[in-house]
Design an enzyme around this catalytic site. Structure first.
Site, PDB file in Angstrom:
ATOM      1  N   SER A 179     -59.442   2.940  69.151  1.00 51.25           N
ATOM      2  CA  SER A 179     -58.963   2.922  67.756  1.00 51.25           C
ATOM      3  C   SER A 179     -60.050   3.339  66.778  1.00 51.25           C
ATOM      4  O   SER A 179     -59.832   3.342  65.575  1.00 51.25           O
ATOM      5  CB  SER A 179     -58.465   1.518  67.392  1.00 51.25           C
ATOM      6  OG  SER A 179     -59.476   0.560  67.652  1.00 51.25           O
ATOM      7  N   THR A 222     -23.930   3.184  33.417  1.00 52.64           N
ATOM      8  CA  THR A 222     -23.572   2.444  34.623  1.00 52.64           C
ATOM      9  C   THR A 222     -22.746   3.433  35.431  1.00 52.64           C
ATOM     10  O   THR A 222     -21.988   4.229  34.844  1.00 52.64           O
ATOM     11  CB  THR A 222     -22.763   1.163  34.327  1.00 52.64           C
ATOM     12  OG1 THR A 222     -21.553   1.549  33.677  1.00 52.64           O
ATOM     13  CG2 THR A 222     -23.518   0.202  33.424  1.00 52.64           C
ATOM     14  N   HIS A 223     -22.913   3.432  36.715  1.00 49.34           N
ATOM     15  CA  HIS A 223     -22.254   4.417  37.593  1.00 49.34           C
ATOM     16  C   HIS A 223     -22.610   5.846  37.199  1.00 49.34           C
ATOM     17  O   HIS A 223     -21.828   6.764  37.412  1.00 49.34           O
ATOM     18  CB  HIS A 223     -20.730   4.254  37.593  1.00 49.34           C
ATOM     19  CG  HIS A 223     -20.277   2.829  37.712  1.00 49.34           C
ATOM     20  ND1 HIS A 223     -20.046   2.216  38.919  1.00 49.34           N
ATOM     21  CD2 HIS A 223     -20.064   1.884  36.768  1.00 49.34           C
ATOM     22  CE1 HIS A 223     -19.681   0.957  38.710  1.00 49.34           C
ATOM     23  NE2 HIS A 223     -19.692   0.728  37.407  1.00 49.34           N
ATOM     24  N   SER A 255     -41.474  28.227  41.554  1.00 49.48           N
ATOM     25  CA  SER A 255     -40.799  28.663  42.764  1.00 49.48           C
ATOM     26  C   SER A 255     -41.355  30.021  43.150  1.00 49.48           C
ATOM     27  O   SER A 255     -41.705  30.828  42.283  1.00 49.48           O
ATOM     28  CB  SER A 255     -39.299  28.758  42.489  1.00 49.48           C
ATOM     29  OG  SER A 255     -38.706  29.649  43.407  1.00 49.48           O
ATOM     30  N   LYS A 257     -38.202  28.755  37.385  1.00 51.32           N
ATOM     31  CA  LYS A 257     -38.182  27.351  37.810  1.00 51.32           C
ATOM     32  C   LYS A 257     -39.448  26.578  37.484  1.00 51.32           C
ATOM     33  O   LYS A 257     -40.554  27.089  37.531  1.00 51.32           O
ATOM     34  CB  LYS A 257     -37.997  27.296  39.331  1.00 51.32           C
ATOM     35  CG  LYS A 257     -36.659  27.814  39.767  1.00 51.32           C
ATOM     36  CD  LYS A 257     -35.614  26.755  39.711  1.00 51.32           C
ATOM     37  CE  LYS A 257     -35.695  25.909  40.964  1.00 51.32           C
ATOM     38  NZ  LYS A 257     -34.622  24.952  41.011  1.00 51.32           N
ATOM     39  N   ASN A 300     -40.361  22.809  38.868  1.00 53.44           N
ATOM     40  CA  ASN A 300     -39.778  21.740  39.678  1.00 53.44           C
ATOM     41  C   ASN A 300     -40.569  20.433  39.600  1.00 53.44           C
ATOM     42  O   ASN A 300     -41.791  20.462  39.578  1.00 53.44           O
ATOM     43  CB  ASN A 300     -39.711  22.186  41.138  1.00 53.44           C
ATOM     44  CG  ASN A 300     -38.809  23.379  41.335  1.00 53.44           C
ATOM     45  OD1 ASN A 300     -37.800  23.518  40.635  1.00 53.44           O
ATOM     46  ND2 ASN A 300     -39.162  24.264  42.240  1.00 53.44           N
ATOM     47  N   GLU A 332     -40.361  13.899  43.038  1.00 50.44           N
ATOM     48  CA  GLU A 332     -39.596  14.092  44.285  1.00 50.44           C
ATOM     49  C   GLU A 332     -40.391  13.612  45.492  1.00 50.44           C
ATOM     50  O   GLU A 332     -39.866  12.935  46.380  1.00 50.44           O
ATOM     51  CB  GLU A 332     -39.240  15.568  44.466  1.00 50.44           C
ATOM     52  CG  GLU A 332     -38.151  16.038  43.523  1.00 50.44           C
ATOM     53  CD  GLU A 332     -37.944  17.548  43.647  1.00 50.44           C
ATOM     54  OE1 GLU A 332     -37.051  17.934  44.390  1.00 50.44           O
ATOM     55  OE2 GLU A 332     -38.686  18.301  43.014  1.00 50.44           O
ATOM     56  N   TYR A 377     -53.152 -13.239  70.844  1.00 50.52           N
ATOM     57  CA  TYR A 377     -53.419 -11.825  70.565  1.00 50.52           C
ATOM     58  C   TYR A 377     -52.866 -10.930  71.668  1.00 50.52           C
ATOM     59  O   TYR A 377     -52.975 -11.243  72.858  1.00 50.52           O
ATOM     60  CB  TYR A 377     -54.938 -11.589  70.443  1.00 50.52           C
ATOM     61  CG  TYR A 377     -55.244 -10.114  70.243  1.00 50.52           C
ATOM     62  CD1 TYR A 377     -55.229  -9.549  68.972  1.00 50.52           C
ATOM     63  CD2 TYR A 377     -55.487  -9.282  71.332  1.00 50.52           C
ATOM     64  CE1 TYR A 377     -55.470  -8.192  68.793  1.00 50.52           C
ATOM     65  CE2 TYR A 377     -55.730  -7.920  71.164  1.00 50.52           C
ATOM     66  CZ  TYR A 377     -55.717  -7.385  69.890  1.00 50.52           C
ATOM     67  OH  TYR A 377     -55.941  -6.047  69.719  1.00 50.52           O
ATOM     68  N   GLN A 380     -53.246  -3.702  67.601  1.00 49.72           N
ATOM     69  CA  GLN A 380     -54.103  -2.593  67.188  1.00 49.72           C
ATOM     70  C   GLN A 380     -53.292  -1.551  66.404  1.00 49.72           C
ATOM     71  O   GLN A 380     -53.828  -0.808  65.596  1.00 49.72           O
ATOM     72  CB  GLN A 380     -54.743  -1.958  68.420  1.00 49.72           C
ATOM     73  CG  GLN A 380     -55.703  -0.836  68.106  1.00 49.72           C
ATOM     74  CD  GLN A 380     -56.584  -0.521  69.292  1.00 49.72           C
ATOM     75  OE1 GLN A 380     -57.455  -1.301  69.639  1.00 49.72           O
ATOM     76  NE2 GLN A 380     -56.347   0.608  69.934  1.00 49.72           N
ATOM     77  N   LYS A 425     -52.870  -0.953  62.204  1.00 50.99           N
ATOM     78  CA  LYS A 425     -53.809  -0.376  61.230  1.00 50.99           C
ATOM     79  C   LYS A 425     -53.314   0.896  60.567  1.00 50.99           C
ATOM     80  O   LYS A 425     -53.353   1.011  59.338  1.00 50.99           O
ATOM     81  CB  LYS A 425     -55.164  -0.146  61.896  1.00 50.99           C
ATOM     82  CG  LYS A 425     -55.744  -1.493  62.220  1.00 50.99           C
ATOM     83  CD  LYS A 425     -57.017  -1.507  62.943  1.00 50.99           C
ATOM     84  CE  LYS A 425     -57.235  -2.905  63.442  1.00 50.99           C
ATOM     85  NZ  LYS A 425     -56.175  -3.385  64.376  1.00 50.99           N
TER      86      LYS A 425
HETATM   87  N1  ARG Z   1     -59.325  -2.854  68.297  1.00 52.20           N
HETATM   88  C1  ARG Z   1     -58.697  -4.113  68.511  1.00 52.20           C
HETATM   89  C2  ARG Z   1     -57.565  -4.308  67.515  1.00 52.20           C
HETATM   90  O1  ARG Z   1     -57.492  -3.583  66.597  1.00 52.20           O
HETATM   91  C3  ARG Z   1     -59.687  -5.219  68.354  1.00 52.20           C
HETATM   92  C4  ARG Z   1     -59.332  -6.449  69.097  1.00 52.20           C
HETATM   93  C5  ARG Z   1     -59.417  -6.205  70.540  1.00 52.20           C
HETATM   94  N2  ARG Z   1     -59.231  -7.380  71.278  1.00 52.20           N
HETATM   95  C6  ARG Z   1     -58.964  -7.352  72.608  1.00 52.20           C
HETATM   96  N3  ARG Z   1     -58.787  -8.474  73.167  1.00 52.20           N
HETATM   97  N4  ARG Z   1     -58.828  -6.219  73.250  1.00 52.20           N
HETATM   98  O2  ARG Z   1     -56.733  -5.176  67.633  1.00 52.20           O
END
Ligand code: ARG
Length: 477
Positions: A31, A163-164, A285, A291, A293, A298, A325, A330, A333
């Site tokens: 990651s 309205t509408h 355009s 045009k 735009n 949008e 966990y 992961q 993110k």
């Molecule tokens: N890169 C992992 C995450 O974003 C960190 C935690 C990893 N923990 C593990 N037990 N592999 O969640």
């Protein structure tokens, strides 16, 4: 320090493994190329943890000093772009820790005492998100101020209220702008509530069960400016509800932006011609030379779908995960990061598109939306927007509302057949619908009379709009 444990990972995780990860699996599981964005939170969290470890006598003062020194160097290496991020080291946490150990030796290896990446990553994300929530709060305040400025300048401008999407009653354009201020102020409230629940400390939960080291979790929470510690280790390392809540608040904000975008797009179309947005927010355009735009609104409407999609992604990510966990987390993110980026850019661009930019020479804002008051008023006159006012007039003369409603329907029908507004019907014609109608009826049939009549808290009378403007200004500072 090439023999530190992480460098060995390019071969295998530990002595327990008989073969290294394949390159494909390495790419699949790593990651670092997105979570490196958490580096400041990661170092800040580690420094607070190390300080506490030293205060508790778990590591020596020398080790603590070495960690501080190493982290300072890593901070500047990352800032200057000199830091070498390695895919082999999987994530931001292992990359920084490996570099620390390379720089300061055994002290670096002691940093992870009483800690796991599970409580570390949960802490990092919370710290990072807290900072972003604060920035978003400022951007939401800026956008509200832009809208309040426009509302104040156009408290007396008459817009057909729909309205509408059918003309309903006249409203002040300022009132309409302030409707969005209400929405964005609730959004800001939601973000500050999310902040409260985000700003809790997972560290000390270790992998899932807590730790046998005598950590002082409250001390770390205080160092990091957190509002408290997570009270259950299993929950602390595994739930991402704060991220889901955040994305939900972000989705609502984007939905408010999207509704406004839809209106801006309609209002600036040739058929309405109510507003113009500055050229720098529009595009031409490649084929149709005439045009202009509204690409920005949008796109914002489109990006709303993207943020709502992230919310769906995060919710689905959590569903079905057993405690505690799991690596699934992961995947929290990228949607979270993209939500923050999209929301921040959108808020910034909307503040400027609505309210304009400060001209350095005059100190005044310029280049926000421009309003065509005549076009709005003309449109309001087209749709019998004061029909309710005529009904209210008859009620004041003693008619039950339902009867008044029916009487006015006949009057509207007559006006339609003469292709004129209610206010253009001669008194004699109006009296044909009800004998109690007198000359003063024309006051209530005018758009302005209709607007002024709604002088009630929350209503559209310009006096109310000005009172709300004052309230918002006091609130927003
Ligand atoms: N890169 C992992 C995450 O974003 C960190 C935690 C990893 N923990 C593990 N037990 N592999 O969640």
């Amino acid at each position: 320090m090439s023999q530190n444990q992480f460098d060995k990972k390019s071969q295998a995780w530990s002595a327990l493994f008989s073969e290294p990860m394949s390159d494909l699996v390495k790419r699949y599981t790593s990651s670092v190329f997105f979570d490196k964005r958490l580096w400041q939170a990661d170092i800040t969290g580690s420094l607070a943890h190390a300080e506490m470890l030293a205060a508790q006598g778990i590591i020596s003062a020398e080790d603590h000093a070495a960690i501080q020194k190493g982290m300072a160097q890593i901070w500047s290496e990352i800032e200057s772009g000199a830091f070498e991020w390695k895919l082999d080291l999987e994530d931001v946490h292992l990359n920084i820790e490996a570099r620390l150990t390379q720089l300061v030796g055994d002290a670096g290896k002691r940093l992870h005492t009483g800690r796991s990446r599970n409580d570390q990553v949960a802490t990092d994300v919370r710290l990072w998100l807290r900072g972003e929530i604060d920035l978003i709060g400022e951007l939401l305040a800026d956008l509200q101020k832009s809208l309040v400025d426009v509302a104040e300048a156009h408290a007396d401008v008459i817009l057909p209220g729909f309205t509408h999407l059918q003309v309903a009653q006249p409203v002040s354009f300022g009132h309409h702008m302030l409707a969005y201020v209400e929405m964005f102020s609730r959004d800001a409230e939601r973000f500050s509530e999310v902040r409260r629940r985000t700003n809790r400390l997972p560290l000390g939960s270790a992998a899932l069960a807590g730790t046998s080291y005598p950590l002082d979790r409250e001390r770390v929470a205080k160092t990091l400016g957190m509002d408290g510690v997570c009270q259950n280790s299993l929950d602390a390392v595994s739930d991402r509800d704060f991220a889901i809540e955040f994305t939900s608040a972000a989705s609502l904000t984007m939905i408010h932006i999207s509704r406004m975008s839809e209106e801006l797009i309609i209002w600036m179309s040739q058929n309405f011609g109510f507003i113009k947005i500055a050229d720098r927010f529009t595009t031409g355009s490649s084929i149709m030379p005439q045009k202009k735009n509204p690409d920005v609104p949008e796109l914002a409407r489109g990006k709303t779908g993207r943020v709502v999609g992230h919310l769906m992604g995060l919710i689905t990510l959590m569903k079905g995960q057993p405690l505690a966990y799991n690596k699934d987390n992961q995947e929290d993110k990228e949607p979270l990061f993209d939500t923050v980026d999209t929301l921040k850019d959108t808020l910034r661009i909307f503040s400027e598109m609505i309210g304009g930019q400060v001209n350095a020479a005059t100190g005044k804002k310029e280049g926000g939306i421009s309003v065509n008051a005549e076009a709005m008023e003309r449109a309001a006159l087209k749709g019998y927007a004061t029909a309710t006012d005529l009904a209210d007039y008859l009620v004041k003369k003693g008619l039950p509302f339902r009867d008044a409603h029916e009487t006015v329907a006949h009057a509207v029908k007559a006006a339609q057949s003469h292709a004129c507004d209610l206010s253009e019907l001669p008194l004699a014609v109006l009296q044909g619908f009800h004998a109690s109608i007198e000359k003063d009826v024309y006051e209530c049939l005018s758009l302005r009379g209709s607007l002024n009549a709604r002088n009630i808290l929350g209503g559209t009378a310009p006096a109310q709009v000005r009172a709300q403007v004052a309230r918002h200004r006091a609130r927003l500072g």
